[in-house]
Design a protein around this motif. Structure first.
Motif, mmCIF file in Angstrom:
data_model
loop_
_atom_site.group_PDB
_atom_site.id
_atom_site.type_symbol
_atom_site.label_atom_id
_atom_site.label_comp_id
_atom_site.label_asym_id
_atom_site.label_seq_id
_atom_site.Cartn_x
_atom_site.Cartn_y
_atom_site.Cartn_z
ATOM 1 N N VAL A 24 0.857 -1.183 0.000
ATOM 2 C CA VAL A 24 0.000 0.000 0.000
ATOM 3 C C VAL A 24 0.894 1.234 0.000
ATOM 4 N N CYS A 25 0.692 2.116 -0.971
ATOM 5 C CA CYS A 25 1.476 3.351 -1.034
ATOM 6 C C CYS A 25 1.105 4.254 0.134
ATOM 7 N N SER A 26 2.098 4.678 0.893
ATOM 8 C CA SER A 26 1.828 5.536 2.048
ATOM 9 C C SER A 26 1.814 7.017 1.686
ATOM 10 N N GLU A 27 2.135 7.338 0.443
ATOM 11 C CA GLU A 27 2.176 8.741 0.033
ATOM 12 C C GLU A 27 0.950 9.181 -0.760
ATOM 13 N N CYS A 28 0.199 8.241 -1.286
ATOM 14 C CA CYS A 28 -0.973 8.581 -2.094
ATOM 15 C C CYS A 28 -2.049 9.293 -1.279
ATOM 16 N N ASP A 29 -2.797 10.160 -1.962
ATOM 17 C CA ASP A 29 -3.970 10.813 -1.387
ATOM 18 C C ASP A 29 -3.657 11.489 -0.052
ATOM 19 N N HIS A 30 -2.568 12.239 -0.038
ATOM 20 C CA HIS A 30 -2.155 13.008 1.151
ATOM 21 C C HIS A 30 -1.969 12.111 2.379
ATOM 22 N N GLY A 31 -1.389 10.929 2.181
ATOM 23 C CA GLY A 31 -1.120 10.027 3.287
ATOM 24 C C GLY A 31 -2.252 9.074 3.624
ATOM 25 N N ARG A 32 -3.323 9.053 2.838
ATOM 26 C CA ARG A 32 -4.454 8.157 3.090
ATOM 27 C C ARG A 32 -4.013 6.691 3.073
ATOM 28 N N PRO A 65 -1.785 7.872 -8.688
ATOM 29 C CA PRO A 65 -3.071 8.372 -9.180
ATOM 30 C C PRO A 65 -3.319 9.796 -8.698
ATOM 31 N N LYS A 66 -4.132 10.543 -9.440
ATOM 32 C CA LYS A 66 -4.469 11.900 -8.999
ATOM 33 C C LYS A 66 -5.345 11.860 -7.764
ATOM 34 N N GLN A 67 -6.190 10.847 -7.664
ATOM 35 C CA GLN A 67 -7.024 10.641 -6.477
ATOM 36 C C GLN A 67 -6.998 9.165 -6.151
ATOM 37 N N GLY A 68 -6.994 8.830 -4.878
ATOM 38 C CA GLY A 68 -7.007 7.439 -4.462
ATOM 39 C C GLY A 68 -5.644 6.972 -4.005
ATOM 40 N N VAL A 69 -5.572 5.693 -3.659
ATOM 41 C CA VAL A 69 -4.359 5.090 -3.128
ATOM 42 C C VAL A 69 -3.962 3.903 -4.000
ATOM 43 N N VAL A 84 -6.158 0.985 -7.921
ATOM 44 C CA VAL A 84 -6.255 2.259 -7.209
ATOM 45 C C VAL A 84 -7.544 2.234 -6.401
ATOM 46 N N VAL A 85 -7.418 2.463 -5.112
ATOM 47 C CA VAL A 85 -8.570 2.513 -4.220
ATOM 48 C C VAL A 85 -9.030 3.962 -4.153
ATOM 49 N N THR A 86 -10.233 4.204 -4.657
ATOM 50 C CA THR A 86 -10.785 5.558 -4.630
ATOM 51 C C THR A 86 -11.887 5.623 -3.587
ATOM 52 N N GLY A 87 -12.200 6.790 -3.173
ATOM 53 C CA GLY A 87 -13.250 6.953 -2.172
ATOM 54 C C GLY A 87 -12.755 6.586 -0.784
ATOM 55 N N ASP A 89 -15.087 5.106 1.582
ATOM 56 C CA ASP A 89 -16.093 4.318 2.297
ATOM 57 C C ASP A 89 -15.460 3.028 2.820
ATOM 58 N N LYS A 90 -16.177 2.314 3.623
ATOM 59 C CA LYS A 90 -15.649 1.128 4.294
ATOM 60 C C LYS A 90 -15.664 -0.128 3.430
ATOM 61 N N THR A 91 -16.165 -0.044 2.186
ATOM 62 C CA THR A 91 -16.218 -1.239 1.345
ATOM 63 C C THR A 91 -14.865 -1.584 0.726
ATOM 64 N N ALA A 92 -13.976 -0.612 0.628
ATOM 65 C CA ALA A 92 -12.687 -0.844 -0.030
ATOM 66 C C ALA A 92 -11.819 -1.827 0.748
ATOM 67 N N VAL A 93 -11.802 -1.723 2.058
ATOM 68 C CA VAL A 93 -10.917 -2.565 2.856
ATOM 69 C C VAL A 93 -11.316 -4.044 2.780
ATOM 70 N N PRO A 94 -12.584 -4.397 3.007
ATOM 71 C CA PRO A 94 -12.949 -5.811 2.832
ATOM 72 C C PRO A 94 -12.726 -6.312 1.400
ATOM 73 N N ALA A 95 -12.925 -5.445 0.421
ATOM 74 C CA ALA A 95 -12.703 -5.839 -0.975
ATOM 75 C C ALA A 95 -11.226 -6.145 -1.215
ATOM 76 N N LEU A 96 -10.328 -5.354 -0.638
ATOM 77 C CA LEU A 96 -8.890 -5.616 -0.768
ATOM 78 C C LEU A 96 -8.507 -6.915 -0.077
#
Length: 108
Positions: A24-32, A65-69, A84-87, A89-96
Motif C-alpha cells: 500500500v502506497c503511504s504517500e498517495c492521497d495526502h497520506g491516506r 493516481p491523482k485521487q485514491g491510493v 487504485v482505491v478511490t473513495g 467508504d468502508k467497502t474498499a478494505v474488505p474488498a482488498l
C-alpha cells in the motif's frame, strides 16, 4: 579467506506470510495510504488471516493516481495485480482483503 568460503550476499528466507502480500502506497492521497494499510491489517487479523496475508506500507509504487491510493497485491507463483482505491467508504478494505485471499488461492 578465499572467495570460495565466503557466504552468499543474498540468502533465501521463508516469509511469515503464505498467501498474499499487499503493498500500500503511504504517500498517495495526502497520506491516506497509511490509514488504508492500518485498516486493512485490522480486517485481515479479525478475519483470522494474519499469517496468510502480509500488508506492508511502501513509499511509492510508481502508479501515482491523482485521487485514491495505489495498491499492489501479489502471491507466490502469481503475477501482481495493481489497483487504485478511490473513495473513503468502508467497502474498499474488505474488498482488498478478499482480493488478497483470491490471489493467494489462485497461486495454490
Amino acid at each position: 579467506m578465499s572467495r570460495h568460503n565466503q557466504k552468499p550476499v543474498i540468502e533465501p528466507v521463508e516469509p511469515d506470510w503464505s498467501t498474499a502480500l499487499v503493498l500500500v502506497c503511504s504517500e498517495c492521497d495526502h497520506g491516506r495510504g497509511i490509514d488504508l494499510a492500518a485498516e486493512l491489517k485490522d480486517v485481515v487479523k479479525a478475519a483470522g488471516h494474519k499469517k496468510d496475508v502480509r500488508v506492508a506500507r511502501v513509499r511509492c509504487l510508481g502508479i501515482c493516481p491523482k485521487q485514491g491510493v495505489a495498491v499492489t497485491v501479489t502471491a507466490p507463483d502469481h503475477p501482481a495485480q495493481s489497483c487504485v482505491v478511490t473513495g473513503r467508504d468502508k467497502t474498499a478494505v474488505p474488498a482488498l482483503c478478499a482480493l488478497a485471499l483470491r490471489r493467494g488461492s489462485a497461486a495454490n
